[in-house]
Scaffold this motif. Structure first.
Motif, short mmCIF file in Angstrom:
data_model
loop_
_atom_site.label_atom_id
_atom_site.label_comp_id
_atom_site.label_asym_id
_atom_site.label_seq_id
_atom_site.Cartn_x
_atom_site.Cartn_y
_atom_site.Cartn_z
N ALA A 1 1.25 -4.55 14.90
CA ALA A 1 0.45 -3.66 15.68
C ALA A 1 0.24 -2.19 14.88
O ALA A 1 0.96 -1.33 15.19
N THR A 2 -0.28 -2.39 13.59
CA THR A 2 -0.21 -0.90 12.88
C THR A 2 -1.70 -1.04 11.91
O THR A 2 -2.27 -2.08 11.88
N GLY A 3 -2.28 0.21 11.85
CA GLY A 3 -3.47 0.37 11.26
C GLY A 3 -3.51 -0.57 9.89
O GLY A 3 -2.48 -0.29 9.14
N GLY A 4 -4.64 -1.22 9.67
CA GLY A 4 -4.74 -1.77 8.29
C GLY A 4 -4.44 -3.56 8.65
O GLY A 4 -4.58 -4.22 7.50
N SER A 5 -3.60 -3.66 9.57
CA SER A 5 -3.08 -5.10 9.47
C SER A 5 -4.48 -6.11 9.63
O SER A 5 -4.46 -7.10 9.14
N GLY A 6 -5.29 -5.75 10.14
CA GLY A 6 -6.72 -6.42 10.61
C GLY A 6 -7.25 -6.81 9.08
O GLY A 6 -7.91 -7.63 8.82
N ASP A 7 -7.17 -5.66 8.20
CA ASP A 7 -7.90 -5.64 6.82
C ASP A 7 -7.35 -6.75 5.91
O ASP A 7 -7.82 -7.43 5.30
N VAL A 8 -5.94 -6.56 6.22
CA VAL A 8 -5.10 -7.80 5.46
C VAL A 8 -5.50 -9.04 5.79
O VAL A 8 -5.86 -10.04 4.99
N LEU A 9 -5.75 -9.27 7.12
CA LEU A 9 -6.13 -10.55 7.64
C LEU A 9 -7.34 -11.02 7.23
O LEU A 9 -7.59 -12.27 6.75
N SER A 10 -8.32 -10.13 7.10
CA SER A 10 -9.90 -10.56 6.73
C SER A 10 -9.57 -10.83 5.21
O SER A 10 -10.40 -11.82 4.69
N GLY A 11 -8.91 -10.22 4.49
CA GLY A 11 -8.84 -10.43 2.93
C GLY A 11 -8.04 -11.85 2.90
O GLY A 11 -8.73 -12.63 1.76
N VAL A 12 -7.03 -12.27 3.69
CA VAL A 12 -6.46 -13.70 3.37
C VAL A 12 -7.59 -14.63 3.71
O VAL A 12 -7.98 -15.51 3.16
N ILE A 13 -8.30 -14.57 4.81
CA ILE A 13 -9.10 -15.39 5.38
C ILE A 13 -10.39 -15.50 4.40
O ILE A 13 -11.02 -16.79 4.02
N ALA A 14 -10.80 -14.61 3.83
CA ALA A 14 -12.01 -14.48 2.95
C ALA A 14 -11.69 -15.16 1.53
O ALA A 14 -12.36 -15.91 0.91
N ALA B 1 3.56 -13.49 6.84
CA ALA B 1 4.01 -12.53 6.17
C ALA B 1 4.55 -11.35 6.96
O ALA B 1 5.41 -10.66 6.58
N GLY B 2 3.92 -11.20 8.13
CA GLY B 2 4.36 -10.10 8.83
C GLY B 2 5.66 -10.27 9.47
O GLY B 2 6.60 -9.12 9.36
N ASP B 3 6.18 -11.56 9.58
CA ASP B 3 7.64 -11.93 10.04
C ASP B 3 8.60 -11.56 8.89
O ASP B 3 9.69 -10.87 9.22
N LEU B 4 8.19 -11.91 7.71
CA LEU B 4 8.86 -11.67 6.61
C LEU B 4 9.19 -10.22 6.16
O LEU B 4 10.16 -9.77 5.97
N ALA B 5 8.18 -9.39 6.69
CA ALA B 5 8.01 -8.06 6.27
C ALA B 5 8.87 -7.15 7.43
O ALA B 5 9.80 -6.29 7.03
N ALA B 6 9.00 -7.79 8.74
CA ALA B 6 9.80 -7.31 9.58
C ALA B 6 11.24 -7.62 9.46
O ALA B 6 12.21 -6.63 9.71
N SER B 7 11.47 -8.59 8.70
CA SER B 7 12.95 -8.87 8.35
C SER B 7 13.24 -8.09 7.73
O SER B 7 14.71 -7.73 7.37
N GLU B 8 12.38 -7.53 6.70
CA GLU B 8 12.91 -6.56 5.59
C GLU B 8 13.02 -5.20 6.12
O GLU B 8 13.64 -4.28 5.68
N SER B 9 12.21 -4.62 6.72
CA SER B 9 11.50 -3.19 7.28
C SER B 9 11.70 -3.04 8.59
O SER B 9 11.82 -1.66 9.03
N GLY B 10 12.13 -3.83 9.34
CA GLY B 10 12.03 -3.84 10.73
C GLY B 10 10.58 -3.67 11.37
O GLY B 10 9.68 -3.27 10.54
N ILE B 11 10.39 -3.85 12.58
CA ILE B 11 9.04 -3.48 13.36
C ILE B 11 8.64 -2.26 13.33
O ILE B 11 7.34 -1.80 13.65
N PHE B 12 9.30 -1.26 13.45
CA PHE B 12 8.97 0.42 13.70
C PHE B 12 8.58 0.82 12.38
O PHE B 12 7.59 1.56 12.20
N GLY B 13 9.01 0.57 11.35
CA GLY B 13 8.80 0.90 9.89
C GLY B 13 7.56 0.35 9.16
O GLY B 13 7.17 0.76 8.21
N MET B 14 7.32 -0.91 9.66
CA MET B 14 6.41 -1.77 8.96
C MET B 14 4.86 -1.10 8.64
O MET B 14 4.52 -0.64 9.92
N ILE B 15 4.40 -1.25 7.89
CA ILE B 15 2.94 -0.87 7.67
C ILE B 15 2.39 -2.11 6.89
O ILE B 15 2.78 -3.08 6.46
N ALA B 16 0.83 -1.87 6.84
CA ALA B 16 -0.04 -2.96 6.47
C ALA B 16 0.33 -3.53 5.08
O ALA B 16 0.22 -4.61 4.86
#
Length: 515
Positions: free
Chosen positions: A448-461, A484-499
């Motif tokens: 739930a961070t700015g730009g996450s939806g743009d990443v999703l759009s790029g993947v689907i496209a 990918a978000g779950d992998l990012a959370a395992s590395e950065s945690g859910i508070f510091g994660m960005i898109a």
């Protein structure tokens, strides 16, 4: 894998027993043995001998499953202790048959008057919740309520049989105390309610146990809701040929960006490259082109005519975009476009001439608020990716109404416009014109961070450009994006994660699923 409601699962069970002649006691045996094997192999890592397991059981089929679990764990060398939370006289049918079988084992059986306290529960390696099944409604009474509280406070891992006791799976509600499980071993098919909040927070790791229900019993129910799994994603995305070149991997044109929103265009482009697109070109307002060229290395840019003062795309960009479309396999329209009235008109006219599959996201959705005919009349295959607020604008429904009826309203809208629609959220849902709905179980609150939806759009496209069918591209894209978000959370945690972290983890997500 189909997702079922409690009513659908009951109908499937009845069909298997009454029409296909499978004895109920056999299904119970398969359930209990399958769960016991999961305990042995996964929870205990194959070393079950000497492990202490407390099973808390009721009188119905859920309790009967618990009796079978106790018997099989005992046979493999575990120390199994069964606590009956009901009067034995209330136990009937297949459950009673399996309770009687425990007489031939060393399983210790105690009644509700001998329940251990929290400190005593700490001596066990695992607690098994076989108290209530998926048919539970209302609030938990005594002695079950205090037992559940002790289990939750013990600090010992809890395995729930079929569903955590105390949750109303279909209503997706918890009225009082409920088991907070570390694992939920759900039977035959995953239950739809397990993947919605607040129930999801009570389930822990969800494991589906095969109990021998024939495929025809499931098929006859005509279930249109499916859980996205790694197996499905692998099936949907074709392998690359050994002699592939970049043109074979998909050519994508992204229409995106306005002043202050070049990051959205950048994230969509980078994510499309990370998702395997062979060639990516971004159409950007001409005064912002230098900025995007500095941000992007692998993707190309195409300066487009703009409105000078607001620095957003002008209507006269249409001809250039249509020319670019001729060499593209798919388009992504919307990330960071802005909502100037001329840009909105540009998007509308583009859709009327669109002849390539496309993702319509963010500001690309705004022109079609309350105008379903504009979308249904588009001849191209579209994937719409609204969040709940955008979906409310598209449909004219309130967000509260949508939250309470997400699947049905999504299915209704996708059928009405004849396109694939992905509704972002937890969980993310995908529906198509045929009434099929897919649920992606991956993802976490850090997304739930700015730009996450743009990443999703790029993947689907990118998947559309790789010629993956739209519904499959949307469902696979949602799964991989969440992973990918779950992998990012395992590395950065859910508070510091960005898109950008999600984007960076896309190759690992694809590797986990496809390689």
């Amino acid at each position: 894998m189909k997702l079922v409601t409690t009513e659908q699962m009951r109908a499937i069970d009845r069909r298997a027993i009454d029409e296909l002649g499978i004895p109920g006691v056999e299904l119970m045996e398969n359930a209990g043995k399958g769960i016991a094997a999961f305990v042995r192999d996964t929870i205990f890592g194959g070393r079950v001998s000497g492990k202490r397991v407390a099973i808390f059981a009721g009188a119905g089929n859920n309790g009967g499953d618990g009796y079978v679990i106790a018997r099989w764990l005992d046979s493999w060398g575990a120390v199994a202790h069964l606590f009956l939370l009901v009067d034995r006289a209330k136990i009937q049918g297949d459950a009673l048959t399996n309770l009687e079988r425990l007489k031939q084992t060393s399983v210790e059986i105690s009644g509700a008057d001998q329940l251990p306290d929290v400190e005593e529960l700490g001596d066990y390696d695992l607690l098994v919740d076989a108290i209530f099944g998926t048919g539970f409604r209302g609030e938990v009474r005594e002695p079950q309520g205090s037992t559940i509280e002790r289990m939750n406070n013990s600090g010992v891992p809890i395995l729930a049989v079929d569903t955590p006791s105390g949750v109303d799976v279909d209503a997706r509600r918890v009225a009082g105390v409920a088991v907070t499980a570390s694992y939920t071993a759900t039977l035959a098919l995953p239950k739809l309610g397990h993947f919605f909040h607040p129930i999801r927070g009570y389930c822990g790791q969800i494991e589906v146990i095969d109990i021998g229900i024939p495929d025809e019993a499931v098929a006859a129910e005509g279930i249109l809701t499916t859980l996205v799994t790694p197996e499905l994603v692998r099936k949907w995305i074709p392998a690359r040929r050994l002699d592939s070149h970049k043109g074979d991997s998909g050519k994508l044109f992204i229409v995106a960006g306005s002043v202050g929103l070049t990051g959205a265009a950048t994230l969509a482009a980078e994510s499309a490259m990370r998702a395997g697109a062979g060639l990516v070109k971004v159409g950007i307002p001409e005064s912002l082109n230098d900025i995007l060229e500095a941000k992007l290395t692998e993707a190309m840019t195409r300066p487009l005519p703009e409105l000078k003062k607001p620095r957003c795309l002008a209507l006269r960009s249409l001809g250039v975009i249509l020319e670019e479309m001729k060499s593209a396999d798919a388009l992504c329209i919307g990330p960071g476009l802005g909502r100037h009235h001329e840009t909105r008109e540009l998007v509308k006219r583009l859709l009327r001439k669109l002849d390539r599959p496309a993702v319509l996201d963010a500001d690309g959705l705004f022109p079609f608020s309350g105008e379903p005919d504009e979308l249904s009349n588009c001849r191209a295959q579209l994937v719409l990716t609204p969040h709940i607020g955008e979906f409310a604008r598209l449909t004219g429904r309130s967000t509260d109404e949508i939250e309470g009826n997400r699947i049905e309203l999504l299915r209704e809208y996708a059928a009405a416009i004849g396109k694939t629609v992905l509704l972002k959220g937890s969980p993310t849902l995908i529906a198509n014109a045929d009434g099929e709905v897919y649920l992606s179980p991956t993802g976490n609150p850090g997304m739930a961070t700015g730009g996450s939806g743009d990443v999703l759009s790029g993947v689907i496209a990118a998947l559309l450009a790789y010629r993956v069918e739209p519904t499959s591209a949307a469902a696979a894209g949602a799964y991989l994006h969440g992973l990918a978000g779950d992998l990012a959370a395992s590395e950065s945690g859910i508070f510091g994660m960005i898109a950008g972290d999600i984007c960076s983890c896309l190759p690992e997500a694809f590797l986990d699923i496809l390689e």
